[in-house]
Write an enzyme that holds these catalytic residues in place. Structure first.
Site, mmCIF file in Angstrom:
data_model
loop_
_atom_site.group_PDB
_atom_site.id
_atom_site.type_symbol
_atom_site.label_atom_id
_atom_site.label_comp_id
_atom_site.label_asym_id
_atom_site.label_seq_id
_atom_site.Cartn_x
_atom_site.Cartn_y
_atom_site.Cartn_z
ATOM 1 C CG HIS A 1 -2.560 -7.356 20.996
ATOM 2 N ND1 HIS A 1 -3.325 -7.547 22.233
ATOM 3 C CD2 HIS A 1 -3.122 -5.951 20.995
ATOM 4 C CE1 HIS A 1 -4.904 -7.324 21.952
ATOM 5 N NE2 HIS A 1 -4.590 -6.107 20.692
ATOM 6 C CB CYS A 2 0.527 -9.606 25.870
ATOM 7 S SG CYS A 2 -0.022 -11.896 24.642
ATOM 8 C CB ILE A 3 3.774 -6.497 27.373
ATOM 9 C CG1 ILE A 3 4.219 -5.149 26.168
ATOM 10 C CG2 ILE A 3 3.773 -7.244 27.745
ATOM 11 C CD1 ILE A 3 6.331 -5.032 25.730
#
Length: 346
Positions: free
Chosen positions: A333-335
């Site tokens: 989700h972070c990238i």
């Protein structure tokens, strides 16, 4: 105008990412570099099976990106230093009174609190660069915030963390009321649910100090997916127990109590650096699918896919090894950052 951030389950036009470049996150050795390039590329190809992917690529990485990504992933040249697109990229919003208009919230990004190691000044421009590329109206914000620090249900509820938005390294003069007012103005959130903290590893020097997107997410209005650590040896055993007790007393923008679905952590509790924050909550919902974090634990990975497919009916969960991502401070989700489809384009 009234901006609203759609739920991640709403139809997407595409997903945005940034290709790794030399720096702290990439690692020191050739093997570290290869691991990072491979991990970011694997996520991009997994997402591309469901929806278009556009990758920002630094000029220094043009040839490598072209070789690894191939013709199936659109590549746009732009300066890149950090490549956690969720955090420094735009948060896309829509205006229900103007169905054909896309907005892009440009939070202030200062490298998760301007740590000595963080290299963020190039990537802090990504929201503006992408907004111009897609013709979105820029929604400027005075709040230091990251996309991984919020989760919404698309119907007025936002999840926040006290140690992120109220972090003195980010917003030394903010209080809850000011943050909530800015959430209402920029993403249309009428009800903020504040988590008291995040997972333990996230407070290390290379952490984000409590991003919600490895702890909890809203699968649909009134339904929450929550990380659960079952090992009593892990400090997150008490953290997640306490968060569950807190969140079970909360209500959403419509006044509903949350139905909480647990996403148990994999069996491993340590890596070479200490207690891990490996979490299946850090998945990406895409058109027709869910890109799930994998941790080399076949049983736990499969169980997580089952929970995710039940939480998102009609979507196929696909696992991508996220251990190289978490070793660098984040997950799938972070990238990634989704761009919602506009009603006129559906």
């Amino acid at each position: 105008m009234t901006w609203r951030m759609p739920a991640e389950t709403a139809p997407h036009d595409r997903t945005w990412m940034a290709f790794p470049t030399a720096g702290t996150t990439l690692g020191e050795s050739t093997a570290d570099h290869e691991e990072a390039y491979t991990a970011w590329t694997a996520v991009a190809h997994a997402v591309a099976e469901f929806e278009p992917v556009t990758m920002l690529v630094d000029p220094t990485e043009r040839e490598r990106a072209a070789q690894r990504l191939g013709s199936g992933i659109t590549q746009v040249e732009a300066p890149v230093d950090e490549y956690w697109m969720r955090d420094h990229g735009p948060t896309f919003v829509v205006d229900d009174e103007r169905p054909g208009v896309l907005g892009a919230v440009d939070w202030i990004f200062n490298g998760w609190g301007d740590h000595e190691w963080s290299e963020w000044r190039k990537s802090a421009e990504h929201a503006r660069i992408i907004a111009e590329l897609v013709g979105a109206e820029l929604v400027s914000s005075v709040l230091v915030n990251e996309g991984g620090g919020i989760h919404v249900d698309g119907a007025g509820t936002v999840l926040l963390t006290e140690t992120v938005q109220l972090d003195p390294r980010r917003n030394p003069y903010a209080d809850r009321a000011r943050v909530e007012a800015e959430m209402a103005r920029t993403i249309g959130a009428t009800k903020a649910v504040w988590l008291s903290r995040g997972l333990t590893r996230d407070y290390d020097d290379f952490g984000t100090s409590g991003h919600v997107d490895i702890v909890a997410t809203l699968a649909s209005p009134g339904r929450m997916l929550l990380h659960r650590q079952d090992s009593t040896e892990h400090p997150d055993f008490e953290v997640t127990r306490d968060l569950r007790a807190q969140l079970s007393q909360e209500t959403d923008a419509a006044g509903r109590s949350f139905e909480i679905l647990d996403l148990p952590a994999p069996a491993a509790i340590r890596d070479d650096e200490g207690f891990v924050d490996w979490s299946y909550v850090n998945h990406l919902v895409v058109n027709g699918g869910v890109i799930a974090c994998g941790f080399g634990d076949d049983r736990a990975d499969a169980a997580a896919r089952d929970v995710l497919e039940a939480a998102y009916p009609g979507r196929k969960a696909v696992t991508v090894d996220a251990r190289p991502l978490f070793a660098r401070g984040g997950g799938i989700h972070c990238i990634t950052q989704q761009q919602p489809s506009l009603p006129s384009a559906r």
